[in-house]
Write an enzyme that holds these catalytic residues in place. Structure first.
Site, short mmCIF file in Angstrom:
data_model
loop_
_atom_site.label_atom_id
_atom_site.label_comp_id
_atom_site.label_asym_id
_atom_site.label_seq_id
_atom_site.Cartn_x
_atom_site.Cartn_y
_atom_site.Cartn_z
CG ASP A 1 7.11 2.90 -1.41
OD1 ASP A 1 6.97 2.94 -2.66
OD2 ASP A 1 8.08 3.43 -0.83
CG ASN B 1 2.88 8.40 -7.16
OD1 ASN B 1 2.06 7.78 -6.49
ND2 ASN B 1 4.16 8.43 -6.82
C1 IPE Z 1 3.99 6.88 -1.88
O1 IPE Z 1 5.02 6.17 -2.48
C2 IPE Z 1 2.78 6.92 -2.78
C3 IPE Z 1 2.07 5.66 -2.92
C4 IPE Z 1 2.36 4.53 -2.34
C5 IPE Z 1 0.91 5.72 -3.78
P1 IPE Z 1 6.13 6.90 -3.36
O2 IPE Z 1 7.06 5.84 -3.82
O3 IPE Z 1 5.52 7.74 -4.39
O4 IPE Z 1 6.82 7.86 -2.28
P2 IPE Z 1 8.26 8.55 -2.27
O5 IPE Z 1 8.47 9.18 -3.62
O6 IPE Z 1 9.27 7.47 -2.02
O7 IPE Z 1 8.19 9.53 -1.14
C1 IPE Z 2 4.43 1.82 -4.92
O1 IPE Z 2 5.58 1.28 -5.44
C2 IPE Z 2 3.39 2.11 -5.96
C3 IPE Z 2 3.14 3.55 -6.18
C4 IPE Z 2 3.83 4.52 -5.67
C5 IPE Z 2 2.04 3.91 -7.02
P1 IPE Z 2 6.70 2.17 -6.11
O2 IPE Z 2 6.44 2.24 -7.57
O3 IPE Z 2 6.87 3.47 -5.43
O4 IPE Z 2 7.97 1.24 -5.85
P2 IPE Z 2 9.43 1.72 -5.49
O5 IPE Z 2 9.36 2.66 -4.33
O6 IPE Z 2 9.98 2.38 -6.73
O7 IPE Z 2 10.13 0.44 -5.16
MG MG Z 3 8.05 4.15 -3.94
#
Ligand code: IPE
Ligand code: IPE
Ligand code: MG
Length: 255
Positions: free
Chosen positions: A30, A78
């Site tokens: 993340d 997602n």
């Molecule tokens: C968790 O990250 C999912 C992945 C890393 C694929 P998210 O960014 O989607 O999680 P939330 O929304 O902060 O809980």
């Molecule tokens: C993780 O990074 C990738 C996925 C969840 C697929 P994010 O896209 O959630 O990055 P943040 O949380 O917005 O920084």
């Molecule tokens: Mg995220």
């Protein structure tokens, strides 16, 4: 808990007894979006850098003799993101499989995919199937890709599968055990994760391996995923080796 000290892979090998080493690590990758924003770049660039971090981490995990690594790439939640972001994330998976599959295959990596096929476009399904099929005879290292994965969806799907067997008269509902449910999950060939790392400052599981994580050590690291690499993985493993796992029992030595 934050693992901030980074040290060399040698020190893990030297100071850590084999029994202190995790066999299976799960990573919630993340922070790509925030990394990009903090660098004044579009989110898509953060995701691209995230793929580079994934490459570094897989390499490091192989070097550190880990047996199983499961990475959370796309959650069932997602889909709530804008279409443009979802397609950028799908595009990266395609790039990763196209660019890295041949090398991973050569290196003896066996790829497994966890999650539901529902809703995924055909080209993604074909690539995921190819990654699994091309590497199914490998055994040097196991890379699990959680893609279109949600722990609750996985459990619900497993329960439906068991229910079908009950309805067919193959078993009695009263005989369903925890092991049977574990065996019906996508991860049935993997041991439960010993350690789950989440990068990117948030302290939650976000539906990752919720059944399997029952006794996993959890490690929340502030580093944003695109900045993750070998040093951070080593630091995480050192933190893991300093933890005492009790599984509901008593501290070792306590009578
Ligand atoms: C968790 O990250 C999912 C992945 C890393 C694929 P998210 O960014 O989607 O999680 P939330 O929304 O902060 O809980
Ligand atoms: C993780 O990074 C990738 C996925 C969840 C697929 P994010 O896209 O959630 O990055 P943040 O949380 O917005 O920084
Ligand atoms: Mg995220």
């Amino acid at each position: 808990m934050t693992a901030s000290s980074a040290s060399s892979s040698q020190s893990v090998a030297k100071n850590t007894d084999a029994t202190d080493m995790p066999r299976h690590i799960g990573i919630i990758m993340d922070g790509n979006g925030r990394w990009a924003t903090r660098h004044g770049l579009p989110r898509a660039v953060g995701h691209e850098r995230g793929v580079e971090a994934l490459r570094r981490t897989v390499k490091a995990a192989q070097k550190l003799n880990l047996d199983y690594l499961t990475v959370y790439s796309f959650s069932t939640e997602n889909w709530r993101r804008p279409v443009s972001e979802v397609s950028a994330l799908f595009g990266l998976l395609k790039t990763f499989v196209k660019q890295d599959l041949a090398r991973l295959k050569r290196e003896g990596v066996r790829i497994s995919v966890f999650g539901t096929r529902a809703g995924l476009p055909d080209d993604i399904l074909e690539l995921l199937d190819k990654a699994v099929n091309d590497t199914r005879d490998n055994s040097a290292f196991n890379l699990g890709i959680a893609f279109n994965y949600g722990g609750r969806e996985e459990i619900a799907r497993a329960v439906r599968e068991l229910a079908v067997q009950v309805r067919a008269g193959d078993m009695d509902a009263a005989d369903i055990t925890e092991d049977m449910l574990s065996s019906a999950l996508d991860t049935h060939q993997y041991p439960d994760p010993d350690l789950i790392i989440r990068t990117g400052e948030e302290h939650r599981l976000s539906n990752f391996l919720v059944w399997q994580a029952a006794y996993a050590e959890l490690l929340f690291m502030d580093v944003l995923w695109p900045d993750f690499g070998e040093a951070e993985l080593v630091a995480a493993m050192e933190t893991f080796s300093s933890r005492e796992r009790r599984f509901g029992g008593l501290k070792s030595g306590a009578a």
